[in-house]
Scaffold this active site. Structure first.
Site, PDB file in Angstrom:
ATOM      1  N   ASP A 141       0.858  -1.329  -0.007  1.00 20.24           N
ATOM      2  CA  ASP A 141      -0.038  -0.171  -0.105  1.00 20.24           C
ATOM      3  C   ASP A 141       0.890   1.277  -0.127  1.00 20.24           C
ATOM      4  OD1 ASP A 141      -2.215  -1.631   0.138  1.00 20.24           O
ATOM      5  OD2 ASP A 141      -2.193  -1.579   2.422  1.00 20.24           O
ATOM      6  N   LYS A 142       0.130   2.159  -0.504  1.00 22.48           N
ATOM      7  CA  LYS A 142       1.016   3.549  -0.378  1.00 22.48           C
ATOM      8  C   LYS A 142       1.691   4.034   0.723  1.00 22.48           C
ATOM      9  CE  LYS A 142       0.070   8.573  -0.757  1.00 22.48           C
ATOM     10  NZ  LYS A 142      -0.925   9.655  -0.652  1.00 22.48           N
TER      11      LYS A 142
END
Length: 314
Positions: A141-142
């Site tokens: 995820d970011k």
């Protein structure tokens, strides 16, 4: 990157099989979907005649030539963004991804992504699916930090993805969560799918409603007052899997903006959630050696642990 086309010549040892199936079984370096595209583009020759259908049935002794055009340039712009590289050779690299770093370009993030950085770092990519681009084996995820592997060639990409599917690659995470589990370890085996109302979120969703199998193993590493340090190991790799499963069992990740209803009053201004992919273990697709990459904890993560530990002694 080479600009020359190359080709592979094969002789059918056993007929009665569709050409796309036979080629998929006999050419490990190209995906089945890519082979089907090459057939549709007239790049597959059977007995000196262009093959016109992926459903063509081969006969024993048929000569098959597969022409592989050079990879076309990606429309993405290479960007000289510094990378924290844990391991690299001519086939793959393992990076330590920081928080606030998007992996794939998407609407709103056409630049400044990991893929843009990799295109600059690896100017001689041989192509994935006929396009000059790196092979993202698995995502983070970011705002999740840590180790992730990237393939430089299509065969290596397929091999590494196969390891993840077969569960022979080992992905381990550390997370700081709210609360203290009543037991020291556990397994969360609950399917995950897109949230029915909030498209930015995932949720526990039965398989008949679109959920996909998701299995997370967790182990309590340290109780820190009203918080805990948890070790996670993934069997599957669903989007937001650890975050969703942790929240579901009542221990959301600190700093998680989607799955925690707690505020950020933990004494540290975190860039993202306190979740870090600290160790990645896999088999090198070419040498067959075991690769173990360990990503050091981010400074924010270490500061969070230090402050929480100080609180219980103050």
């Amino acid at each position: 990157m080479t600009s020359e086309q190359y080709q592979q010549k094969l002789v059918v040892d056993k007929g009665g099989i569709r050409i796309d199936v036979w080629l998929g079984d006999n050419i490990d370096s190209i995906s089945r979907s890519r082979l089907q595209k090459l057939i549709s583009e007239g790049q597959v020759i059977v007995n000196q005649q262009v093959c016109e259908s992926k459903k063509t049935i081969l006969k024993t002794g048929d000569e098959v030539i597969v022409r592989i055009p050079p990879p076309v340039s990606s429309h993405l712009i290479p960007e000289a963004i510094p990378l924290d590289i844990l391991y690299e050779d001519e086939y793959l690299l393992i990076i330590n991804k920081p928080a606030n770093f998007v992996v794939h370009p998407a609407p709103g993030h056409s630049q400044g992504t990991l893929v843009n950085a990799l295109l600059s770092h690896c100017p001689d990519l041989k192509g994935i699916g006929g396009v000059e681009r790196p092979g993202i084996v698995h995502r983070l995820d970011k705002d999740t930090t840590g180790a992730m592997v990237v393939a430089k060639t299509e065969p290596v990409l397929h091999h590494l993805q196969g390891q993840i599917k077969a569960k022979t690659a080992k992905r381990e995470y550390l997370g700081v969560v709210y609360g203290s589990p009543s037991v020291s370890s556990g397994i969360v085996n609950l399917p995950i799918g897109r949230h029915p109302c909030d498209r930015k979120k995932m949720s526990i969703l039965s398989e008949d409603k679109g959920g996909k199998p998701a299995v997370t193993h967790w182990l309590l590493k340290e109780r820190i007052g009203n918080y805990s340090l948890i070790h996670y190991e993934l069997e599957t790799g669903r989007t937001h899997q650890i975050r969703v499963h942790s929240s579901h069992i009542g221990h959301p990740i600190i700093g998680d903006p989607l799955y925690s209803s707690h505020g950020k009053s933990v004494g540290v201004n975190l860039t993202g959630q306190a979740l870090h992919a600290f160790r990645l273990t896999l088999t090198h697709p070419i040498t067959n050696n075991t690769l173990e990459a360990i990503a050091p904890l981010p400074q924010e993560f270490e500061k969070l642990l230090r402050i929480l530990r100080l609180k219980i002694h103050s």
